[in-house]
Scaffold this motif. Structure first.
Motif, PDB file in Angstrom:
ATOM      1  N   ASN A  88      12.635  -0.719  -3.216  1.00  0.00           N
ATOM      2  CA  ASN A  88      13.878  -0.084  -2.223  1.00  0.00           C
ATOM      3  C   ASN A  88      13.096   1.329  -1.329  1.00  0.00           C
ATOM      4  N   GLY A  89      12.520   2.153  -2.140  1.00  0.00           N
ATOM      5  CA  GLY A  89      11.794   3.180  -1.652  1.00  0.00           C
ATOM      6  C   GLY A  89      10.450   2.858  -0.491  1.00  0.00           C
ATOM      7  N   GLY A  90       9.405   1.410  -0.833  1.00  0.00           N
ATOM      8  CA  GLY A  90       8.197   1.255  -0.148  1.00  0.00           C
ATOM      9  C   GLY A  90       8.718   0.297   0.696  1.00  0.00           C
ATOM     10  N   ILE A  91      10.371  -0.082   0.701  1.00  0.00           N
ATOM     11  CA  ILE A  91      10.896  -0.586   2.055  1.00  0.00           C
ATOM     12  C   ILE A  91      11.736   0.694   3.007  1.00  0.00           C
ATOM     13  N   LEU A  92      11.792   1.837   2.519  1.00  0.00           N
ATOM     14  CA  LEU A  92      12.141   2.650   3.291  1.00  0.00           C
ATOM     15  C   LEU A  92      11.555   3.452   4.255  1.00  0.00           C
TER      16      LEU A  92
ATOM     17  N   GLU B 257       0.886  -0.934   0.153  1.00  0.00           N
ATOM     18  CA  GLU B 257       0.364  -0.026   0.254  1.00  0.00           C
ATOM     19  C   GLU B 257       0.887   1.627  -0.079  1.00  0.00           C
ATOM     20  N   VAL B 258       1.829   1.249   0.813  1.00  0.00           N
ATOM     21  CA  VAL B 258       3.085   1.841   0.602  1.00  0.00           C
ATOM     22  C   VAL B 258       3.719   2.409  -0.569  1.00  0.00           C
ATOM     23  N   MET B 259       4.032   1.455  -1.571  1.00  0.00           N
ATOM     24  CA  MET B 259       4.656   1.119  -3.136  1.00  0.00           C
ATOM     25  C   MET B 259       3.355   1.887  -3.888  1.00  0.00           C
ATOM     26  N   LYS B 260       1.499   1.745  -3.500  1.00  0.00           N
ATOM     27  CA  LYS B 260       1.664   2.227  -3.978  1.00  0.00           C
ATOM     28  C   LYS B 260       0.853   3.538  -3.971  1.00  0.00           C
TER      29      LYS B 260
END
Length: 415
Positions: free
Chosen positions: A139-143, A129-132
């Protein structure tokens, strides 16, 4: 009769002057009372605006709240080094040895865990959900997920602190991309939050079969050195996968730089030359490390690993905690000075305004003001251009009139 009338007039003048002086004295006394009331109101308002505590003085960060147990073990390592499998082996060993452990997972992208986590970041932050929502890559979603979780990490520390008497170790698993945790602001916040409340040790997991190459071994040692100086915490090297390749060669290279130079001399590339020059530099660094060979599959080396953790925890209490307290005290001092400057500035502003509303200038307002001035300047320029156009039209009309008059004159004096 004239004398009596003059005397009566003098008495009236004297009474009038006395009344005027009494009025002036009453005005002075009322002004002093008003100033006294203003100062009292100002002091009361400043007392109401008094800030209690600072951000660094939260629960769990004061030396009085520091606890010797549990010991925090933060497991980091390169992708594919076997961090999650190694943590699973640690959980199994604690359960088999009646060691009271607590597990924390900080990897939001992992699909399944081979162990049960007491606190899981996936229960709080949804990675996909953060990636979307933020249109990010893996990597940006994990960070971003780790950053969001770090904003509420004080609640995690308070939960562990409430159960501190019932725990011996807290095992922390980190994301597979090591740089996301070690070099990000959220990783620093999490590490410092743990280190300010409990003894904290960093475990750097090394892939032993891959490190048999001298260049790869030197890359791992440089990363371990950067973690040591970045976190300022004790570091334990866990040479994993000893069931595939023994780690004795790594211990020999760490103890004898000539053996490492002999191993790397067969390669004449630039990286091998750089590794030869760095082996002497890292000789002092190796003395501050504890190295253990472990196997996440067979469970070999678990006893030696926990002994190294206990020794590192004692070293933390003797050396690292004093440095941490010094840094915390310096940070609190700077915050106190900054708060005092802000309060003095606010007091001066309130004294100048005498209790009236004080408009605080912010960057947004300044930007809006700049935008308004720029818009005004553009409007003025447009108005000037319009005026120039009007002048030009008037000038052309006058020229046309002059041309018509000249034509009439030419027609009048035609030959």
């Amino acid at each position: 009769m004239d004398i009596d009338s003059d005397f009566h007039n003098l008495n009236i003048k004297a009474s009038n002057e006395g009344g005027a002086s009494m009025q002036e004295e009453s005005k002075d006394s009322s002004s002093t009372q008003a100033e006294g009331k203003e100062t009292e109101e100002l002091n009361k308002s400043m007392d109401k605006l008094h800030i209690e505590g600072s951000s660094s003085g939260q629960a769990g960060t004061s030396p009085a709240n520091f606890k010797k147990k549990p010991v925090i073990i933060i497991v980091v390592g390169m992708a594919g080094s076997g961090k999650t499998t190694f943590l699973h082996r640690l959980v199994c060993h604690t359960q088999a040895s009646n060691i009271r452990g607590y597990v924390l997972n900080l990897d939001p992208a992992v699909m399944t865990l081979p162990y049960g986590a007491n606190i899981d970041i996936r229960d709080t932050v949804k990675y996909k959900e953060v990636m979307k929502q933020f249109n990010l890559g893996p990597n940006g979603g994990i960070l971003t997920s780790l950053n969001l979780f770090a904003t509420k990490f004080d609640e995690v520390v308070s939960v562990i602190e409430s159960r501190a008497d019932q725990l011996d170790y807290v095992l922390v698993d980190t994301p597979g991309q090591i740089e996301i945790f070690t070099w990000s602001a959220s990783g620093a916040i999490i590490t410092e939050a743990f280190a300010s409340t409990f003894p904290t040790v960093i475990t750097y997991v090394v892939d032993t079969p891959r490190s048999s190459s001298p260049v790869t071994f030197m890359s791992n040692m440089l990363y371990a050195c950067s973690i040591l100086y970045k976190t300022r915490l004790p570091v334990v090297l866990a040479f994993n996968k000893t069931d595939v390749a023994q780690h004795q060669f790594a211990l020999e290279w760490m103890e004898d730089f000539e053996a490492f130079q002999t191993a790397v001399s067969s390669d004449q590339s630039y990286t091998s030359t750089l590794s030869q020059s760095l082996c002497l530099v890292l000789d002092e660094f190796y003395k501050n490390l504890r190295s253990v060979g472990v196997s996440a599959v067979s469970g070999a080396g678990m006893e030696a690993f926990f002994k190294a953790i206990e020794a590192s925890a004692e070293e933390y209490m003797e050396t690292y905690r004093a440095d941490l307290d010094k840094r915390r005290a310096e940070k609190q001092r700077l915050e106190e000075e900054r708060r005092k400057e802000n309060m003095d500035k606010l007091r001066k502003d309130m004294e100048q305004s005498r209790g009236e509303t004080v408009v605080l200038s912010t960057g947004l307002k300044d930007k809006e003001g700049r935008r308004e001035t720029m818009m005004d300047e553009e409007d003025e320029k447009l108005e000037e251009e319009d005026d120039d156009d009007d002048d030009f039209e008037r000038f052309t009309e006058e020229e046309d009139v002059i041309d018509e008059d000249e034509d009439e004159e030419v027609a009048r004096f035609s030959f």
